[in-house]
Structure formats: C-alpha cells, structure tokens
Design a protein around this motif. Structure first.
Motif, PDB file in Angstrom:
ATOM      1  N   ALA A  59      29.838  -7.555 -14.772  1.00 15.49           N
ATOM      2  CA  ALA A  59      29.115  -6.301 -14.981  1.00 15.49           C
ATOM      3  C   ALA A  59      27.738  -6.388 -14.315  1.00 15.49           C
ATOM      4  N   ALA A  60      27.056  -7.513 -14.494  1.00 16.40           N
ATOM      5  CA  ALA A  60      25.732  -7.685 -13.883  1.00 16.40           C
ATOM      6  C   ALA A  60      25.824  -7.636 -12.361  1.00 16.40           C
ATOM      7  N   LEU A  61      26.829  -8.284 -11.791  1.00 13.21           N
ATOM      8  CA  LEU A  61      26.998  -8.255 -10.336  1.00 13.21           C
ATOM      9  C   LEU A  61      27.304  -6.845  -9.845  1.00 13.21           C
ATOM     10  N   ASN A  62      28.191  -6.140 -10.528  1.00 21.80           N
ATOM     11  CA  ASN A  62      28.535  -4.768 -10.124  1.00 21.80           C
ATOM     12  C   ASN A  62      27.323  -3.849 -10.209  1.00 21.80           C
ATOM     13  N   ILE A  63      26.586  -3.927 -11.303  1.00 20.20           N
ATOM     14  CA  ILE A  63      25.414  -3.073 -11.493  1.00 20.20           C
ATOM     15  C   ILE A  63      24.345  -3.423 -10.453  1.00 20.20           C
ATOM     16  N   SER A  64      24.138  -4.716 -10.201  1.00 21.09           N
ATOM     17  CA  SER A  64      23.150  -5.146  -9.203  1.00 21.09           C
ATOM     18  C   SER A  64      23.535  -4.642  -7.815  1.00 21.09           C
ATOM     19  N   HIS A  65      24.814  -4.743  -7.475  1.00 22.21           N
ATOM     20  CA  HIS A  65      25.290  -4.263  -6.174  1.00 22.21           C
ATOM     21  C   HIS A  65      25.041  -2.764  -6.028  1.00 22.21           C
ATOM     22  N   GLU A  66      25.374  -2.006  -7.053  1.00 25.96           N
ATOM     23  CA  GLU A  66      25.151  -0.560  -7.016  1.00 25.96           C
ATOM     24  C   GLU A  66      23.665  -0.233  -6.882  1.00 25.96           C
ATOM     25  N   MET A  67      22.822  -0.964  -7.614  1.00 27.92           N
ATOM     26  CA  MET A  67      21.384  -0.737  -7.538  1.00 27.92           C
ATOM     27  C   MET A  67      20.859  -1.016  -6.136  1.00 27.92           C
ATOM     28  N   LEU A  68      21.327  -2.108  -5.514  1.00 29.08           N
ATOM     29  CA  LEU A  68      20.879  -2.451  -4.169  1.00 29.08           C
ATOM     30  C   LEU A  68      21.359  -1.427  -3.146  1.00 29.08           C
TER      31      LEU A  68
END
Length: 102
Positions: A59-68
């Motif tokens: 979840a953290a990786l997915n959210i971070s990717h979307e934010m970037l």
C-alpha cells in the motif's frame, strides 16, 4: 496558542490504533487513515499479498508511486504555465516598448 494533542482512535485493517494528533489535524488524520484502510483492504482482498506487514508495504509503495506521478504531472504543468507567463511578459514588455511582435 499551541493546539492540544489528543489521542485519536483509527481502524486500519481491522486493528485499532491510538494516534496522538493535534486537534486541528484530527479530520485530516481520520481521512488519511480511512484512505489507507481502503487501500490495504483492496490489496488484502486481491489475495495476491498475504500478511499485514506485506500489505502495508505494498500500500505504501502504491500510494508513493501515485504521489510521485502526480508530483511529476504538477511539475510539468507548472513549467508550462511558467513558460506561458514568460512569453506573455516578453510580449507585454515589447508592446510597452513599441516593438510588438507578430
């Protein structure tokens, strides 16, 4: 005056957490916890990832990717706006100097 800090109860993946939070940030914390909870449940329910730690990391990786990605798009739009403002400024300066470009 400093905002008072109170513990806020949030539920993430069916587990309760008490998070210390300033009163004026409570709504944002609850929204963030709700968002994270939904994303973690989506990952858990997909059946591809097992274990709360792994689900949290995904979840953290997915959210971070979307934010970037959003940040990158924002930077692109900002550069475009800055370029257009610079062009308009040059045209305005030229017009004020009596050398209007075509």
């Amino acid at each position: 005056m400093k905002a008072s800090t109170e513990p806020v109860k949030v539920m993430i993946l069916d587990k309760e957490y008490l998070i210390a939070c300033p009163e004026d940030e409570r709504e944002g914390l609850l929204r963030a916890a709700g968002f994270l909870n939904r994303r973690m449940k989506e990952i858990r329910d997909s059946g591809k990832v097992v274990g709360a730690d792994r689900i949290a990391v995904m979840a953290a990786l997915n959210i971070s990717h979307e934010m970037l990605q959003l940040e990158s798009r924002h930077d692109g739009v900002l550069a475009l706006v800055e370029d257009r403002v610079r062009t308009m400024d040059q045209r305005l300066a030229a017009a004020l100097n009596g050398t209007v470009e075509g």
